[in-house]
Enzyme design. Sequence first.
Site, mmCIF file in Angstrom:
data_model
loop_
_atom_site.group_PDB
_atom_site.id
_atom_site.type_symbol
_atom_site.label_atom_id
_atom_site.label_comp_id
_atom_site.label_asym_id
_atom_site.label_seq_id
_atom_site.Cartn_x
_atom_site.Cartn_y
_atom_site.Cartn_z
ATOM 1 N N LYS A 22 81.481 19.603 96.717
ATOM 2 C CA LYS A 22 80.795 18.324 97.014
ATOM 3 C C LYS A 22 81.238 17.228 96.040
ATOM 4 C CE LYS A 22 76.422 17.470 95.480
ATOM 5 N NZ LYS A 22 76.256 16.156 94.869
ATOM 6 N N ASN A 23 81.305 17.568 94.765
ATOM 7 C CA ASN A 23 81.590 16.531 93.784
ATOM 8 C C ASN A 23 83.054 16.090 93.786
ATOM 9 O OD1 ASN A 23 78.932 16.583 93.170
ATOM 10 N ND2 ASN A 23 79.137 17.578 91.177
ATOM 11 N N ARG A 92 72.759 8.651 95.671
ATOM 12 C CA ARG A 92 72.957 7.830 94.493
ATOM 13 C C ARG A 92 74.437 7.681 94.132
ATOM 14 N NH1 ARG A 92 74.626 8.408 89.792
ATOM 15 N NH2 ARG A 92 73.981 6.945 88.191
ATOM 16 N N CYS A 116 66.577 8.681 90.154
ATOM 17 C CA CYS A 116 66.561 9.774 91.122
ATOM 18 C C CYS A 116 65.713 10.887 90.549
ATOM 19 C CB CYS A 116 67.974 10.263 91.406
ATOM 20 S SG CYS A 116 68.617 11.282 90.103
ATOM 21 N N ARG A 121 69.077 6.940 86.258
ATOM 22 C CA ARG A 121 70.521 7.194 86.271
ATOM 23 C C ARG A 121 71.237 5.856 86.256
ATOM 24 N NH1 ARG A 121 71.832 12.574 89.773
ATOM 25 N NH2 ARG A 121 73.923 12.188 89.002
ATOM 26 N N PRO A 122 71.398 5.288 85.070
ATOM 27 C CA PRO A 122 72.009 3.966 84.978
ATOM 28 C C PRO A 122 73.460 3.986 85.457
ATOM 29 C CG PRO A 122 71.710 4.940 82.793
ATOM 30 C CD PRO A 122 71.070 5.865 83.769
ATOM 31 N N ASP A 124 75.483 1.461 84.192
ATOM 32 C CA ASP A 124 76.041 0.444 83.298
ATOM 33 C C ASP A 124 77.517 0.685 82.977
ATOM 34 O OD1 ASP A 124 74.833 2.735 82.044
ATOM 35 O OD2 ASP A 124 75.269 1.827 80.096
ATOM 36 N N LEU A 125 77.913 1.946 82.841
ATOM 37 C CA LEU A 125 79.311 2.222 82.484
ATOM 38 C C LEU A 125 80.250 1.876 83.642
ATOM 39 C CD1 LEU A 125 78.850 5.639 80.627
ATOM 40 C CD2 LEU A 125 79.226 3.379 79.626
ATOM 41 N N ASP A 306 74.799 21.280 86.212
ATOM 42 C CA ASP A 306 74.377 21.651 87.571
ATOM 43 C C ASP A 306 74.197 23.162 87.741
ATOM 44 O OD1 ASP A 306 74.447 19.000 88.200
ATOM 45 O OD2 ASP A 306 76.256 19.083 89.414
ATOM 46 N N ILE A 328 72.645 16.614 79.367
ATOM 47 C CA ILE A 328 73.252 15.578 80.213
ATOM 48 C C ILE A 328 72.189 14.697 80.880
ATOM 49 C CG2 ILE A 328 74.917 15.115 82.067
ATOM 50 C CD1 ILE A 328 76.160 16.640 79.694
ATOM 51 N N ARG A 398 71.887 19.114 100.609
ATOM 52 C CA ARG A 398 72.795 18.091 100.077
ATOM 53 C C ARG A 398 74.008 18.729 99.411
ATOM 54 N NH1 ARG A 398 70.117 14.217 96.153
ATOM 55 N NH2 ARG A 398 72.337 13.769 96.016
HETATM 56 C C1 UD1 Z 1 78.332 13.891 88.446
HETATM 57 C C2 UD1 Z 1 77.992 14.911 89.493
HETATM 58 C C3 UD1 Z 1 76.683 15.621 89.156
HETATM 59 C C4 UD1 Z 1 76.754 16.195 87.746
HETATM 60 C C5 UD1 Z 1 77.166 15.130 86.746
HETATM 61 C C6 UD1 Z 1 77.380 15.681 85.345
HETATM 62 C C7 UD1 Z 1 78.961 13.922 91.462
HETATM 63 C C8 UD1 Z 1 78.742 13.337 92.812
HETATM 64 N N1 UD1 Z 1 77.873 14.247 90.771
HETATM 65 O O1 UD1 Z 1 77.284 12.919 88.469
HETATM 66 O O2 UD1 Z 1 76.476 16.646 90.108
HETATM 67 O O3 UD1 Z 1 75.487 16.674 87.395
HETATM 68 O O4 UD1 Z 1 78.405 14.513 87.158
HETATM 69 O O5 UD1 Z 1 78.335 16.688 85.368
HETATM 70 O O6 UD1 Z 1 80.070 14.134 91.050
HETATM 71 N N2 UD1 Z 1 75.265 7.601 82.591
HETATM 72 C C9 UD1 Z 1 74.950 6.402 82.017
HETATM 73 N N3 UD1 Z 1 75.540 5.267 82.512
HETATM 74 C C10 UD1 Z 1 76.432 5.305 83.547
HETATM 75 C C11 UD1 Z 1 76.764 6.563 84.114
HETATM 76 C C12 UD1 Z 1 76.164 7.699 83.607
HETATM 77 O O7 UD1 Z 1 74.130 6.318 81.101
HETATM 78 O O8 UD1 Z 1 76.928 4.250 83.958
HETATM 79 C C13 UD1 Z 1 74.592 8.841 82.100
HETATM 80 C C14 UD1 Z 1 73.736 9.486 83.194
HETATM 81 O O9 UD1 Z 1 72.463 8.891 83.251
HETATM 82 C C15 UD1 Z 1 73.679 10.918 82.766
HETATM 83 C C16 UD1 Z 1 75.049 11.139 82.130
HETATM 84 O O10 UD1 Z 1 75.563 9.827 81.823
HETATM 85 O O11 UD1 Z 1 72.677 11.108 81.806
HETATM 86 C C17 UD1 Z 1 76.018 11.891 83.016
HETATM 87 O O12 UD1 Z 1 76.294 11.155 84.161
HETATM 88 P P1 UD1 Z 1 77.684 11.214 84.926
HETATM 89 O O13 UD1 Z 1 78.673 12.065 84.217
HETATM 90 O O14 UD1 Z 1 78.060 9.809 85.245
HETATM 91 O O15 UD1 Z 1 77.241 11.963 86.244
HETATM 92 P P2 UD1 Z 1 77.454 11.525 87.720
HETATM 93 O O16 UD1 Z 1 78.853 11.033 87.910
HETATM 94 O O17 UD1 Z 1 76.335 10.667 88.152
#
Ligand code: UD1
Length: 417
Positions: A22-23, A92, A116, A121-122, A124-125, A306, A328, A398
């Site tokens: 999925k990812n 999301r 979520c 789940r910001p 910002d990055l 996960d 995480i 999902r």
């Molecule tokens: C992806 C996976 C999800 C997995 C996660 C971590 C997909 C579709 N989903 O989610 O299943 O659990 O990686 O391996 O691939 N964060 C910020 N700001 C940002 C982005 C992220 O603060 O702009 C924080 C998030 O809140 C979280 C952490 O960084 O605490 C990890 O997020 P991220 O690695 O971005 O996960 P996803 O890409 O959302």
Amino acid sequence: MSKIVIEGGKKLNGALEIDGAKNSILPILAATLLIEGTSEIHNCPVLSDVDVALKILSHLGCVVKREGQCVTVNCQNVNCAEVPHSLMREMRSSIVFLGAILARTGKAVMSSPGGCELGPRPVDLHIKNLKILGAQIEEDGGFLNCTLPEGFKGKEIYLSFASVGATENVMIAATLAQGKTIIHNAAREPEIVDLADFLNSAGAKIFGAGSNTIEIIGVDKLHDTSHKIIPDRIIASTYMAAVGICGGSITLKNVIPAQLAGVIDVMKQTGAEIFAREGILKVSMKKRPRRISSLHTQIYPGFPTDSGPPILAMLTKARGTSVFVENIFQNRYNYVDELKRLGANIETEGRVAVVEGCSRLSGAPVRATDLRGGAALVVGGLGAQGITTIDKICYIKRGYADIVRDLKMLGAEIKEE
Ligand code: UD1
């Protein structure tokens, strides 16, 4: 509303093929927008999240065809730059479409994904770094209004956290940018490598995916391509946890054992016997699992967040007490109260969960709270004596095309009602 009904307490034996990840498929579907032609994608899992991504592509003007696990996307005529709020709300991770829509159309409108089940789940990055590459993004009333006045321009990007989604968005945005982009502290997950492989197969120039520095040399255009999605390592880890709690011996086919190293290591510590060879993983558990003194979720190649919930569910029947630390996500333990209904002894505080293993769980009605938490309840139900019914299984769908079919192949007493 359908439910999963499990009669637990049976050993698992058998073999099954693991579906595509999925990812991986979600960012790759977003990336098809960069190709003014056809992408043929094989090993595409049949999941509700994939349906949402395909609906987004259709809404934007792409022609999407699906035959079993093969999806063809033609993005020649993209005529819209807006993702409807209803689709953003359903998934999301739709934010990964932002860089692709901007690169393709020069503008994008989507609602901000917000929080979520796992907590805030910001994004910002994503926003900060797409801005560095040239996007203008205004956040207004829960919407992101974005334009790209002069196209994306290659830059050096430093991620303060190795976010998977932000790395993917930047990679996609940089593919057709002018000049070179370097992503420092990039995520190293296998799904990042799969996205790079897909884009490179269409003519992109992405180097270093899988390491923490990714270099992308912008190209003018991409061409038609065909790509096979990597297997889903999280599904594989769920079935490893299932045999861990039930006992028995299972063979998982279509897996890449190296991508499961963190989980294999933990399973071995619990007493599982594991035999890995190319594409195949055999997992046997003869006794009750042993405890894990401390298990920390980490970015890849550490133990994946996960896989935490199903492995924690397995450890509810371990000999001894295990300690989990979730590094995480802020809010990953919502499913714990449901596991407790089966008789599990778990205390949580903040990011820590202490799991005191017990010799017996008892079936009970429970409710999935999120995708991986739902998988944890399936694992718990398989290890519990008697009947467990799981409600709200839309969460599980999902990320698992057919968890009931899969577990039946392994000899579980499980059905969907
Ligand atoms: C992806 C996976 C999800 C997995 C996660 C971590 C997909 C579709 N989903 O989610 O299943 O659990 O990686 O391996 O691939 N964060 C910020 N700001 C940002 C982005 C992220 O603060 O702009 C924080 C998030 O809140 C979280 C952490 O960084 O605490 C990890 O997020 P991220 O690695 O971005 O996960 P996803 O890409 O959302």
